[in-house]
Scaffold this active site. Structure first.
Site, PDB file in Angstrom:
ATOM      1  N   TRP A 181     -13.752 -15.675  30.492  1.00  0.00           N
ATOM      2  CA  TRP A 181     -15.075 -15.800  31.111  1.00  0.00           C
ATOM      3  C   TRP A 181     -14.936 -16.573  32.426  1.00  0.00           C
ATOM      4  O   TRP A 181     -14.283 -17.614  32.456  1.00  0.00           O
ATOM      5  CB  TRP A 181     -16.003 -16.537  30.133  1.00  0.00           C
ATOM      6  CG  TRP A 181     -17.399 -16.750  30.626  1.00  0.00           C
ATOM      7  CD1 TRP A 181     -18.217 -15.832  31.209  1.00  0.00           C
ATOM      8  CD2 TRP A 181     -18.145 -17.971  30.549  1.00  0.00           C
ATOM      9  NE1 TRP A 181     -19.433 -16.401  31.488  1.00  0.00           N
ATOM     10  CE2 TRP A 181     -19.419 -17.703  31.105  1.00  0.00           C
ATOM     11  CE3 TRP A 181     -17.877 -19.254  30.061  1.00  0.00           C
ATOM     12  CZ2 TRP A 181     -20.419 -18.688  31.191  1.00  0.00           C
ATOM     13  CZ3 TRP A 181     -18.862 -20.218  30.134  1.00  0.00           C
ATOM     14  CH2 TRP A 181     -20.118 -19.937  30.706  1.00  0.00           C
ATOM     15  N   ASP A 262     -14.236 -21.784  21.869  1.00  0.00           N
ATOM     16  CA  ASP A 262     -15.513 -21.424  22.479  1.00  0.00           C
ATOM     17  C   ASP A 262     -16.142 -20.372  21.578  1.00  0.00           C
ATOM     18  O   ASP A 262     -15.646 -19.251  21.470  1.00  0.00           O
ATOM     19  CB  ASP A 262     -15.270 -20.853  23.887  1.00  0.00           C
ATOM     20  CG  ASP A 262     -16.580 -20.488  24.577  1.00  0.00           C
ATOM     21  OD1 ASP A 262     -17.648 -20.601  23.942  1.00  0.00           O
ATOM     22  OD2 ASP A 262     -16.530 -20.088  25.756  1.00  0.00           O
ATOM     23  N   LYS A 298     -26.817 -16.053  22.384  1.00  0.00           N
ATOM     24  CA  LYS A 298     -26.752 -14.650  21.996  1.00  0.00           C
ATOM     25  C   LYS A 298     -27.170 -14.436  20.548  1.00  0.00           C
ATOM     26  O   LYS A 298     -28.012 -13.588  20.271  1.00  0.00           O
ATOM     27  CB  LYS A 298     -25.329 -14.109  22.219  1.00  0.00           C
ATOM     28  CG  LYS A 298     -25.077 -13.558  23.586  1.00  0.00           C
ATOM     29  CD  LYS A 298     -25.011 -14.584  24.699  1.00  0.00           C
ATOM     30  CE  LYS A 298     -23.762 -15.422  24.656  1.00  0.00           C
ATOM     31  NZ  LYS A 298     -23.641 -16.326  25.834  1.00  0.00           N
TER      32      LYS A 298
HETATM   33  N1  PLA Z   1     -18.611 -18.829  26.655  1.00  0.00           N
HETATM   34  C1  PLA Z   1     -18.473 -17.507  26.817  1.00  0.00           C
HETATM   35  C2  PLA Z   1     -17.193 -16.864  26.407  1.00  0.00           C
HETATM   36  C3  PLA Z   1     -19.520 -16.757  27.358  1.00  0.00           C
HETATM   37  O1  PLA Z   1     -19.348 -15.440  27.522  1.00  0.00           O
HETATM   38  C4  PLA Z   1     -20.713 -17.391  27.744  1.00  0.00           C
HETATM   39  C5  PLA Z   1     -21.839 -16.618  28.353  1.00  0.00           C
HETATM   40  C6  PLA Z   1     -20.803 -18.765  27.535  1.00  0.00           C
HETATM   41  C7  PLA Z   1     -19.740 -19.455  26.990  1.00  0.00           C
HETATM   42  C8  PLA Z   1     -21.999 -19.581  27.895  1.00  0.00           C
HETATM   43  O2  PLA Z   1     -23.178 -19.214  27.375  1.00  0.00           O
HETATM   44  P1  PLA Z   1     -24.430 -20.173  27.330  1.00  0.00           P
HETATM   45  O3  PLA Z   1     -24.163 -21.363  28.170  1.00  0.00           O
HETATM   46  O4  PLA Z   1     -25.540 -19.358  27.838  1.00  0.00           O
HETATM   47  O5  PLA Z   1     -24.564 -20.525  25.894  1.00  0.00           O
HETATM   48  N2  PLA Z   1     -21.508 -15.460  29.073  1.00  0.00           N
HETATM   49  C9  PLA Z   1     -22.541 -14.530  29.573  1.00  0.00           C
HETATM   50  C10 PLA Z   1     -23.561 -15.188  30.446  1.00  0.00           C
HETATM   51  C11 PLA Z   1     -23.288 -13.903  28.396  1.00  0.00           C
HETATM   52  C12 PLA Z   1     -23.040 -15.997  31.593  1.00  0.00           C
HETATM   53  O6  PLA Z   1     -22.087 -15.599  32.299  1.00  0.00           O
HETATM   54  O7  PLA Z   1     -23.613 -17.084  31.792  1.00  0.00           O
HETATM   55  C13 PLA Z   1     -21.796 -13.397  30.317  1.00  0.00           C
HETATM   56  O8  PLA Z   1     -22.459 -12.451  30.749  1.00  0.00           O
HETATM   57  O9  PLA Z   1     -20.567 -13.465  30.397  1.00  0.00           O
END
Ligand code: PLA
Length: 452
Positions: A181, A262, A298
């Site tokens: 991510w 995570d 989510k």
């Molecule tokens: N960790 C991972 C692996 C994630 O994909 C995301 C969110 C988070 C943590 C953090 O989420 P939160 O802080 O909202 O609880 N990833 C998303 C959204 C869904 C984003 O980028 O913020 C994504 O589209 O990858």
């Protein structure tokens, strides 16, 4: 400061590393003019000029910026497969029924007040969150060796955990999977850790590079921190099998590597909360220590409520108590204490057997819809005779498919088909519906037969 070398050698202090990281962050990918503009004296803005006039326009976020571009597009056929946010078959955001019920209960309860929560957040929420991720029968919970603090969703939990480690853990390097991510490296760098990667994904098989992963973790210095996606790896949708997790666990424990899980998608991978937590529970069962960042964005659809938790599993109860006291010192100057509303919703649902059961059904329905989208997209490509092997669409797990499309192909699909996705070719399956599958399949078919 002694030198200009802000590299993350273990001798530099967390604040040195933070400043160094910040400078690197500000100057990354910029030309010499921009670098010098960071240091230029901005105080003489001229008559009426802004002291911020020297700022360069920062790029939009690689994921959230996709939604901004999508919102600007007037096309009626536009489709947002960028951010991982669940949509219904009608393409609408979903507020779970149990969440509506819990909110109604909270509103009806006139005894509820709006005072500050403690620094660690809502205590009942913390206990229930630890139980949800570690299991109701977890020996670590029974032995009082777990400390849990409410944080601002998954991101906030990672950030607080990262900063705690930067202050108090003897190793300052965290290994993150390649790819991961996009926010991970930024979160941990700014928390004061030095970030390195381990091999994870093999583009040629569109699967796990297990050998590379084992080699890189074997070569990591003793005690290094390792970021692990608990399930539904983002962006690849590729998870280790339980047998592979067991090998990873053995290797990490033998080298004293510190697991930092995570868990942003518990329940979204398999549809079962317990199944998706298994890798974490394997590491807890061996009695060793670890951190886990949980998000309810989510799995409970609480995205904007920013509800999450950081748990640190320790070897002894007295250590867990001291860890908590230090976590409070990280949190207090960061945001003082977390918000009440989202954590209260979660607590209402987790404490009530009926609501909990109803939640698991709604969660399973979301996971099943995503799996059905995988099948439909795969079938649609097969029906079109689209060249290439697309079985990874049905093999990958969780919210995302890592299509293998390149940035040029992605930009073509956005321009010609108004389909929005991140430039690494990741698509959010949760944003797709039976109605939009043909449009996406047409676009993919066109783009791969065009040889961009
Ligand atoms: N960790 C991972 C692996 C994630 O994909 C995301 C969110 C988070 C943590 C953090 O989420 P939160 O802080 O909202 O609880 N990833 C998303 C959204 C869904 C984003 O980028 O913020 C994504 O589209 O990858």
């Amino acid at each position: 400061m002694k030198t200009n070398d802000f590299s993350s050698s273990s001798s530099s202090s967390p604040s040195d590393r933070r400043i160094g990281a910040l400078l690197r962050h500000l100057t990354a990918g910029t030309d010499a003019d921009r670098v010098s503009s960071v240091f230029a004296s901005p105080t003489s803005g001229g008559a009426g000029g802004s002291v911020f006039a020297h700022l360069v326009q920062a790029p939009e976020d690689a994921i959230l910026g996709v939604t901004i571009a999508y919102n600007k597009d007037p096309s009626p056929i536009k489709l947002n497969l960028g951010v991982g946010a669940y949509r219904t078959e009608e393409g609408k955001p979903l507020v779970l029924n149990v969440v509506r019920k819990a909110e109604q209960q909270l509103i009806n309860d006139r005894s509820r007040i709006k005072e500050y929560l403690p620094i660690v957040g809502l205590v009942e929420f913390n206990k229930l969150s630890a139980k949800l991720i570690l299991g109701a029968d977890s020996p670590a919970i029974r032995e009082n060796r777990v400390t849990t603090v409410e944080c601002l969703s998954g991101t906030g939990s990672l950030r607080v955990g990262g900063e705690f480690l930067a202050r108090h853990y003897h190793q300052k390097t965290i290994y993150i999977p390649q790819p991961t991510w996009g926010n991970h490296p930024k979160i941990f760098t700014l928390a004061g850790l030095s970030v390195k990667t381990y091999r994870y994904y093999d583009p040629s098989t569109r699967g796990l590079n297990f050998q590379g992963l084992l080699e890189d973790l074997s070569a990591a210095p003793q005690g290094s921190i390792v970021l692990l996606h608990a399930c539904a790896h983002n962006p690849t949708g590729v998870d280790p099998t339980l047998e592979q997790w067991e090998q990873i666990r053995k290797l990490m424990r033998s080298k004293g590597l510190m697991p930092f899980f995570d868990s942003a998608y518990q329940g979204f991978a398999s549809g079962s909360l317990d199944t998706d937590a298994k890798p974490i529970r394997m590491f807890v069962a061996d009695g060793g220590e670890l951190l886990v960042a949980q998000s309810y964005a989510k799995n409970m659809g609480l995205y904007g409520e920013r509800v999450g938790a950081l748990s640190i599993v320790c070897k002894a109860a007295d250590v867990a108590g001291r860890v908590e006291s230090q976590l409070k010192l990280v949190i207090r100057p960061m945001y003082s204490n977390p918000p009440i509303h989202g954590a209260s919703i979660v607590a209402v649902i987790l404490r009530d057997r009926n609501l909990f059961n109803e939640w698991t059904l709604e969660l399973k329905a979301m996971a099943d819809r995503i799996i059905s989208m995988r099948k439909q997209l795969f079938e649609a490509l097969r029906a079109r005779g689209t060249p290439g092997d697309w079985t990874h669409i049905i093999k990958q797990i969780g919210m995302f498919t890592f299509t293998g499309l390149n940035p040029a192909q992605v930009s073509y699909m956005t321009k010609e088909y108004h389909i929005y996705m991140t430039s690494d070719g990741r698509i959010s399956m949760a944003g797709l519906s039976s109605k939009t599958v043909p449009h996406l399949a047409d676009a993919i078919h066109a783009v791969v037969t065009k040889a961009l």
